[in-house]
Scaffold this active site. Structure first.
Site, PDB file in Angstrom:
ATOM      1  N   GLN A 149      61.586 -47.463 -41.429  1.00 16.34           N
ATOM      2  CA  GLN A 149      60.163 -47.285 -41.713  1.00 16.34           C
ATOM      3  C   GLN A 149      59.737 -45.845 -41.452  1.00 16.34           C
ATOM      4  O   GLN A 149      58.924 -45.567 -40.580  1.00 16.34           O
ATOM      5  CB  GLN A 149      59.341 -48.278 -40.889  1.00 16.34           C
ATOM      6  N   LEU A 204      60.630 -48.230 -30.928  1.00  8.15           N
ATOM      7  CA  LEU A 204      60.278 -47.494 -32.147  1.00  8.15           C
ATOM      8  C   LEU A 204      58.971 -47.969 -32.757  1.00  8.15           C
ATOM      9  O   LEU A 204      58.622 -47.576 -33.864  1.00  8.15           O
ATOM     10  CB  LEU A 204      61.404 -47.555 -33.193  1.00  8.15           C
ATOM     11  N   ASN A 219      55.676 -44.319 -32.932  1.00  3.33           N
ATOM     12  CA  ASN A 219      56.187 -45.451 -33.707  1.00  3.33           C
ATOM     13  C   ASN A 219      56.746 -45.064 -35.069  1.00  3.33           C
ATOM     14  O   ASN A 219      56.415 -44.022 -35.631  1.00  3.33           O
ATOM     15  CB  ASN A 219      55.106 -46.532 -33.849  1.00  3.33           C
ATOM     16  N   CYS A 220      57.587 -45.942 -35.555  1.00  5.52           N
ATOM     17  CA  CYS A 220      58.196 -45.795 -36.881  1.00  5.52           C
ATOM     18  C   CYS A 220      57.802 -46.948 -37.788  1.00  5.52           C
ATOM     19  O   CYS A 220      58.593 -47.390 -38.622  1.00  5.52           O
ATOM     20  CB  CYS A 220      59.724 -45.751 -36.772  1.00  5.52           C
ATOM     21  N   VAL A 221      56.599 -47.487 -37.607  1.00  4.96           N
ATOM     22  CA  VAL A 221      56.142 -48.537 -38.512  1.00  4.96           C
ATOM     23  C   VAL A 221      56.016 -47.951 -39.913  1.00  4.96           C
ATOM     24  O   VAL A 221      56.024 -46.733 -40.090  1.00  4.96           O
ATOM     25  CB  VAL A 221      54.798 -49.114 -38.007  1.00  4.96           C
TER      26      VAL A 221
END
Length: 428
Positions: free
Chosen positions: A112, A209, A241-243
């Site tokens: 993501q 993450l 975050n890596c959303v």
């Protein structure tokens, strides 16, 4: 708290040996920045590229975007508890290098992560195409665990943004805007005849993450609490975050939260903006119940007449969004929720994973499943290896001619829930 934001307009960034701001141009010492980044032995290599608005340049995979800032005449430091020493921010004066960013780019960790085009149809979908972006292209040392590399990359971006922000310490800003929120009882007394409005600010906290930090604390371990709005504007909340790229609130989003800016713009006119309630988005039901209970309780405690709620992410956090909305409405407090949608490529699917009849005032940032074709670019910052596997991509997304067919969710900031991309937002 009273905060003065002094905006120093940056129209161009030039790499070289100098470090200064002159005539709206930021001069950076490339080698000094690289040396600073490489002090972290988790990072094996770093290069710096500049991406300007209108360039035929593609940047991917993007991790975080940070606006350079520094505190002036204050004991507090920017990004407290992470880069700066711990201390309460949100008051005094802060100088902002407006019109530029530090952007961390490099080898993918989670699927993501996103794409930014500086021109063409993709540029129309992201606010970051309008900035002069200082891209730190970072490679990890060999054998480093992915989540440790991710942490190192984010720290590098924050360090460089803090370093560059200090170049504006003695520069006279082009404009200075003052924001102020009084202690609770005084704030109520200031505009007693106006409706009292608050902001419930949902932070992504679903685990590794998928983290957000408040004064350096991992927000998944907090219970909802109250912040002065100026604390958010001054670096108290940072992205980790890596959303999905379109759902991700980068650090830049937090620093420039448009909901807070718009509420301040209406403060004293048709609303009394009381403050911010931060809450998390956890994965266990008991935690969701606890956090939504507290959001509703704090809204009631503040005596709010209305609340705006924004979320970060989609799917699992949709439940937090609806629980917050439902419980606050049941306190006889009017709510408006701000979200994006995953309604399928044809727009015919259910938009959110949860719903309730009390959620009857909604602002949507658009459908993240909508398909867009990004034309070939002349320059690449980062690498294209992962385009087919990032969220929104699919087998064959990267075409032989260099064009990319993806869903909007692959573009950083494309349909952001806190209203950054206002061109696509609509109410229903």
């Amino acid at each position: 708290m009273k905060l003065e934001l002094g905006n120093i307009k940056i129209d161009k960034v030039i790499k070289g040996n100098e470090e200064k701001i002159e005539n709206h141009t930021l001069y950076i010492n490339e080698q000094a920045i690289i040396d600073m980044v490489l002090e972290d032995d988790r990072i094996g290599n770093c290069t710096i590229e500049i991406a300007e608005p209108g360039d035929k340049t593609r940047i991917t995979p993007v991790k975080d975007v940070i606006e350079p800032r520094c505190k002036i005449d204050s004991k507090a430091e920017i990004f407290p508890g992470v880069i700066g020493k711990m201390g309460i921010v949100g008051e005094g004066r802060t100088h902002v290098l407006k019109g530029c960013s530090v952007m961390t780019v490099g080898k993918i960790v989670g699927f993501q992560e996103g794409i930014i085009d500086m021109s063409g149809p993709g540029a129309e979908q992201t606010p970051f195409s309008k900035l002069n972006n200082i891209c730190l292209v970072i490679e990890p040392t060999e054998g480093l665990d992915p989540h440790i590399y991710e942490e190192a990359a984010r720290f590098a971006g924050l360090k460089v943004a803090s370093y560059l922000g200090k170049l504006g310490e003695t520069v006279e800003p082009d404009e200075v805007t003052t924001y102020e929120t009084l202690p609770l009882l005084k704030q109520i007394e200031q505009y007693p005849d106006l409706p009292k409005v608050g902001y419930v600010y949902m932070l992504q906290t679903q685990g590794l993450l998928h983290d957000t930090y408040v004064y350096g604390a991992d927000a998944k371990h907090i219970i909802p609490t109250i912040l002065y709005p100026t604390e958010v504007m001054d670096g108290a909340v940072l992205s980790g975050n890596c959303v999905s790229a379109c759902d991700k609130n980068t650090t830049y989003h937090h620093l420039n939260n448009p909901v807070i800016h718009d509420l301040y713009a209406r403060h004293g006119k048709d609303i009394n903006f009381m403050g911010v309630i931060i809450t998390n988005e956890t994965v266990y039901l008991a935690d969701k119940v606890r956090s939504s209970d507290f959001s509703a309780k704090l809204s009631e405690y503040l005596g709010l007449d209305g609340v705006i709620i924004t979320q970060e992410g989609f799917g699992n956090p949709d439940t937090d969004l609806i629980m917050n909305c439902k419980k606050i409405e049941e306190k006889d407090i009017k709510t408006v929720i701000v979200t994006d949608e995953y309604a399928g490529r044809d727009g015919a699917s259910q938009s959110l994973a949860d719903a309730d009849p009390l959620a009857d005032a909604v602002i949507t940032g658009g459908n993240a499943n909508e398909i867009i074709v990004l034309p070939p670019m002349d320059k690449l910052i980062g690498q294209l290896d992962y385009v087919d596997v990032i969220a929104g991509g699919f087998d064959g997304s990267l075409r032989e001619d260099g064009s990319i067919e993806v869903e909007l969710q692959a573009i950083t900031g494309a349909t952001n829930e806190i209203g950054f991309n206002k061109t696509s937002a609509k109410g229903y």
